[in-house]
Design an enzyme around this catalytic site. Structure first.
Site, PDB file in Angstrom:
ATOM      1  N   CYS A 169      26.329  14.753  25.622  1.00 15.15           N
ATOM      2  CA  CYS A 169      27.504  14.838  26.486  1.00 15.15           C
ATOM      3  C   CYS A 169      27.121  15.741  27.649  1.00 15.15           C
ATOM      4  O   CYS A 169      25.940  15.978  27.894  1.00 15.15           O
ATOM      5  CB  CYS A 169      28.722  15.365  25.722  1.00 15.15           C
ATOM      6  SG  CYS A 169      28.586  17.090  25.182  1.00 15.15           S
ATOM      7  N   GLY A 170      28.089  16.256  28.370  1.00 15.99           N
ATOM      8  CA  GLY A 170      27.753  17.089  29.509  1.00 15.99           C
ATOM      9  C   GLY A 170      27.217  18.458  29.143  1.00 15.99           C
ATOM     10  O   GLY A 170      26.298  18.968  29.772  1.00 15.99           O
TER      11      GLY A 170
END
Length: 227
Positions: A169-170
């Protein structure tokens, strides 16, 4: 593109502007795996509640949900790995699964990764969805998200249970008690979903996509087909 749901525009790290029509379901540059049977039991394991991503009936950011998530991931030995370890895993045939929003994966991605967004833009007009949309708007967020209902189907097409997956994810998240450095993330929530559904070999990219970028790793920023 006829029938597309949205338009997107993004600027890559090289300063290029990509504009396209897109919907939450799209192809990636990764080689697709053979189609497999979708287990009907997979999607029934987790009680989603009113938010669509509840954990045992509790909001994912609540202390109760965080305790359940931590216990589950630690019991299932979900690990955090470095960018180099992610590369080694990919070379062994373990897919890197990008659970960021579809438009983020479209703009810039880890080479060879497959996009399976954990969340999507709120698209329906049910009472629950309208209330969720209003809740986001109250805080000035007008592109609210909800759980991607195709998440499990897309995961089962992209991930071989025997090999597992590296989730990206980020930010990656931090699996520590709340108040002592713990930080929720899409990777952690996705890992909880997979661990609760019988996936045994799940790891998370430490620091997420942001750390991949900071470490100077290559990026794939060529436009991809979006259906």
């Amino acid at each position: 593109m006829p029938g597309a749901a949205n338009t997107c525009s993004c600027v890559t790290s090289a300063g290029k502007v990509h504009r396209s029509y897109w919907s939450p379901v799209f192809r990636t540059t990764a080689k697709p795996l053979p189609k497999r049977h979708i287990s009907s039991s997979t999607q029934a394991v987790v009680d989603r509640g009113s938010s669509g991503i509840d954990i045992k009936g509790a909001r994912p950011t609540s202390p109760r949900a965080w305790e359940v998530l931590m216990d589950t991931l630690q019991e299932q030995k979900v690990s955090f790995i470095s960018p180099q370890e992610a590369v080694f895993a990919q070379e062994r045939g373990v897919p890197i699964v990008d659970v960021r929003p579809a438009v983020d994966h479209y703009c810039s991605r880890i080479p060879g990764s497959v996009g399976v967004p954990f969340m999507r833009s709120i698209t329906g007009n049910s009472v629950r969805q309208n209330l969720r949309r209003a809740g986001f708007a109250f805080f000035g967020i007008f592109n609210g998200t909800e759980f991607n209902p195709q998440f499990f189907e897309q995961i089962e097409q992209a991930v071989d249970r025997r090999k597992g997956a590296v989730l990206v994810c980020g930010i990656g998240g931090i699996l520590e008690p709340l108040g002592r450095g713990g930080r929720q993330s899409r990777s952690l929530m996705a890992a909880y979903e997979l661990a609760s559904s019988g996936y045994k070999k799940v790891s998370i990219l430490q620091g997420g996509f942001n750390e991949w970028q900071r470490s100077g790793r290559p990026l794939d920023e060529e436009p991809i087909d979006i259906e």
